[in-house]
Structures are given as structure tokens and as C-alpha cells.
Design a protein around this motif. Sequence first.
Motif, PDB file in Angstrom:
ATOM      1  N   PRO A  12       0.818  -1.218   0.000  1.00  0.00           N
ATOM      2  CA  PRO A  12       0.000   0.000   0.000  1.00  0.00           C
ATOM      3  C   PRO A  12       0.852   1.269   0.000  1.00  0.00           C
ATOM      4  O   PRO A  12       1.741   1.443   0.851  1.00  0.00           O
ATOM      5  N   LEU A  13       0.592   2.156  -0.923  1.00  0.00           N
ATOM      6  CA  LEU A  13       1.352   3.400  -1.030  1.00  0.00           C
ATOM      7  C   LEU A  13       1.146   4.280   0.197  1.00  0.00           C
ATOM      8  O   LEU A  13       2.111   4.862   0.714  1.00  0.00           O
ATOM      9  N   ARG A  14      -0.085   4.403   0.656  1.00  0.00           N
ATOM     10  CA  ARG A  14      -0.328   5.270   1.821  1.00  0.00           C
ATOM     11  C   ARG A  14       0.443   4.784   3.040  1.00  0.00           C
ATOM     12  O   ARG A  14       0.951   5.592   3.831  1.00  0.00           O
ATOM     13  N   GLU A  15       0.516   3.483   3.203  1.00  0.00           N
ATOM     14  CA  GLU A  15       1.253   2.922   4.332  1.00  0.00           C
ATOM     15  C   GLU A  15       2.733   3.295   4.255  1.00  0.00           C
ATOM     16  O   GLU A  15       3.334   3.724   5.255  1.00  0.00           O
TER      17      GLU A  15
ATOM     18  N   PRO B 269       5.089   0.041  -4.699  1.00  0.00           N
ATOM     19  CA  PRO B 269       3.732   0.518  -4.441  1.00  0.00           C
ATOM     20  C   PRO B 269       3.163   1.389  -5.553  1.00  0.00           C
ATOM     21  O   PRO B 269       1.988   1.760  -5.494  1.00  0.00           O
ATOM     22  N   LEU B 270       3.979   1.694  -6.567  1.00  0.00           N
ATOM     23  CA  LEU B 270       3.555   2.617  -7.615  1.00  0.00           C
ATOM     24  C   LEU B 270       4.287   2.272  -8.902  1.00  0.00           C
ATOM     25  O   LEU B 270       5.490   1.980  -8.887  1.00  0.00           O
TER      26      LEU B 270
ATOM     27  N   ALA C 156      -1.551   1.408  -8.657  1.00  0.00           N
ATOM     28  CA  ALA C 156      -1.288   1.299  -7.225  1.00  0.00           C
ATOM     29  C   ALA C 156      -2.255   0.274  -6.654  1.00  0.00           C
ATOM     30  O   ALA C 156      -3.153  -0.221  -7.353  1.00  0.00           O
TER      31      ALA C 156
ATOM     32  N   THR D 212      -4.719   0.488  -4.395  1.00  0.00           N
ATOM     33  CA  THR D 212      -6.102   0.912  -4.225  1.00  0.00           C
ATOM     34  C   THR D 212      -6.313   2.256  -4.910  1.00  0.00           C
ATOM     35  O   THR D 212      -5.346   2.980  -5.214  1.00  0.00           O
TER      36      THR D 212
ATOM     37  N   SER E  88      -7.513   4.771  -3.401  1.00  0.00           N
ATOM     38  CA  SER E  88      -7.006   5.727  -2.418  1.00  0.00           C
ATOM     39  C   SER E  88      -5.511   5.969  -2.604  1.00  0.00           C
ATOM     40  O   SER E  88      -5.024   7.102  -2.496  1.00  0.00           O
ATOM     41  N   ASP E  89      -4.768   4.912  -2.917  1.00  0.00           N
ATOM     42  CA  ASP E  89      -3.335   5.068  -3.189  1.00  0.00           C
ATOM     43  C   ASP E  89      -3.099   5.864  -4.470  1.00  0.00           C
ATOM     44  O   ASP E  89      -2.184   6.695  -4.537  1.00  0.00           O
TER      45      ASP E  89
END
Length: 427
Positions: A9-12, A153-154, A202, A204, A206-207
Motif C-alpha cells: 500500500p502506497l499510503r502505508e 507501491p507505484l 497502485a 487501491t 485511495s493510493d
Amino acid sequence: MTPRFRPWPLRELVADLRAGRTTPDEALARARRRIAETDAELRAWVACDPAPAVTATAGPLGGVPLAVKDIIDVAGLPTRCGSALRVDIGPAASDAAIVRAWRHAGAVPIGKTVTTEFAFFAPGPTRNPAAPGHTPGGSSSGSAAAVAAGHVPLALGSQTAGSVTRPAAFCGIAAMVMSRGRFALDGVVGLSPGLDSHGLFAATVSDVALAWSALTGDPDAGLDEQRPPRLLVWRAEAHSGVEPATRATMDAATSRLRAAGAVVDEIADESPISALTIAHRVVMAYEAARERAAELAVAHRLSEPLGSLLRTGAAIPHEDYEAARRAVARAAERLALVSASYDAVLGPAAQGSAPAGLASTGDPVLSRAWQALGLPVVTVPGLRGDTRLPLGVQLVGRARGEAALLGIGCWVEGVLRGGIRPSVLTR
């Protein structure tokens, strides 16, 4: 995903980087370790940078490892485009404009991922992390697989027909195709100048929203409070290749969205979309034959799908090309009148789940119309068909309306994943 493969997960990662719980060097080491552990099986990568620059990490992504599709230049790495014609090409002298933009946002390109030959149909060796005996889709095969497997993540892709939307759906991850012209294509080995668009993958939506905010400075739509949207559903009834399981899954999804408070209406007349699909084929073939004229001259050395496309395009009269462009303009006007009262069009992202085997990357037919219009598209994961393989839906927004579309995508993703309770909010 299979138990061995989970997206990163990118946000993580961004939260950990900002809080000092990890460092760019540690993130890079994690990416390298994961690639070393699993890429012999998945074969998502064609080259990894042995010493990527991790010093300029002041941007909002601050050291996030980034994968780059191998039609996009990265300084110091060759751009081979999945073709034997370029096997001996030297390293790129500079980054593509889009890579420079991602570096400015703090991302660190760590290598090049597999593409079909010149981003057309001839598949590469990449396997699908969600179902390793199945295609990951194409043409952005390696980028989708690298994200789905948790290598990075990206990842960057490109779309001329369905080269981002379909791989995301097949691999069970999120993606976005940018509005055509939103960022320059300098340093990208293109196929059709009137259709080529940038894309990103990504875990999600959200990401993807976080990445878009970092790249552009647009508000992070994924963090905004979202009201239920007004959606216009396209069921692709005119395309017989859509599988029954996909239709049933779409029915279930629209029911859940309505229950959560969304307005969900049907497109009554699909004829403009059919006209766009037909016109897209003409525009793509005609422009590809001229954009890839050097390859056309040695078409006997190309894969059969690409050689056939270029020969077909070379035989299209200019008058037919102009007629196709006019057909796009007419269909765009008709669709604008229908969709003006809605926030986005919702439809299946692919005809079905990923086909078995690696001989085909699937059919981009459900993306051609939207690509002809150059509109942004978000692929929302979270659905599965009767085979338990991933199915995605696509949301089509207004030109240069990426931030708003991502906000809608985050809301839809939450509902489809069961994270949002039914709401009494109305538009």
C-alpha cells in the motif's frame, strides 16, 4: 491475490517515510528483496537500476520506489519496448518528461517493466500475481504485475486502447488513465499520438489519489468526505464478448451502490459508444503506421499482431482517417448531452477475468471508446467473478477532472469493499 502475492500500500509506505519509521534506502531494499524473491516466477521486470538515486526525496512521495513501463525513458537504462528490434539499443540519455515529474514528487525510478511489443498485442513473459497461470493483460503487463506482487507501491504505464485499465482489472489492483495531453509524452515511444495517454498503478484507488495529489498538487480526493455520486451505467450490451459472470457482477455492484445512496441510471442508447469503438480502431491503425514508420519498413521482423496493425494502417486512406475523427467528434457531442447530469460513467473494465495462459493479453474493446475521447478513467478493484479471479469496474470522468474522478473512485471502492455503510445523503 494468491497467498504469496500482496500489493504494497502506497499510503502505508508514505506514512512510514514521513514518520521516520522507515527510510528511502530501506524502502529500496524492500523492493529489491521482493523482486529477487518472486520475479523469477512472475517476470515483470526487464531491467533494474543497480544504483538508483535516492538522495532527491524532498517531494511528497519522499523515496517511494517506482516502476516504469519499458516504452518510457529513464536516464541510464535502455528503452527496448519489448521488441527484438531494440535489443541492442543503448541507455537513454535523459528521463522522459513524465519521469522527471515523478522524480520531482519524490518517487525513485528503480527499473523498467515488461511491455508488449511497442505497447501493442504481442505478449511478453509476465505472469499474473492474482493467478500465475493467467495473463496479466497488456500492454502495461509488467507494471501491473509489479504492483500486484508487492514489488513496488507505484508503477507507470501507458494506454492507447486498454493497456492500463485491463491489466489493473486482471491483476486486482487500481489504476488511472490520465486525460490525454495532461502531461507531455516527450521521451515516450508512442504508438498513436492522437490516442496515447499516461497511466499509473497502485494497490487501491485511495493510493492512486495520493499519488496524483503528489504529482500535481491537486487536493487529495481520497481523503475528502465524499457524497454518493450520480453514475451513468454502461453495460456494454452491444459487445457480445462481455461474459455472463461479468454482467452478473456488474448487477450486484450497481445494487450495492444504489443501497449506499448513489444515483445509478442506465445508458439507454449505446450507439455513440459503438461508433467511438469503431472509429478508435481506424485512428489507431492509421496513426501507428505513421508513428512507427521505421518499424513498418522492417515489418517482417515484428510480431504478427504489430506487423499486421502497421500494414493495415498504411493502407487506410487519409479520407477514412478524417472520417473517423469526425465520427469521434459527433459521438462526443451526443454522449456529452446524455452524461451532463452525471458525475461519471460506470462500466465493466474488461469482458471478464484474466484469460488462462500467456498467449493473449485479452481484448481492449471496453476501453476503446473512452480512449478515443481522451477522458480520464479510474479502474476500481474489489470484485470477483464465479472463478474467484479479480474483476474490475471502470469509472470514466470529464476531461482534466482526475481529482474529482478519484474522489468518486474512492467512494465506489469503499462501497464495493464493504467499507462504507448505506447513506441517506442525496445529490
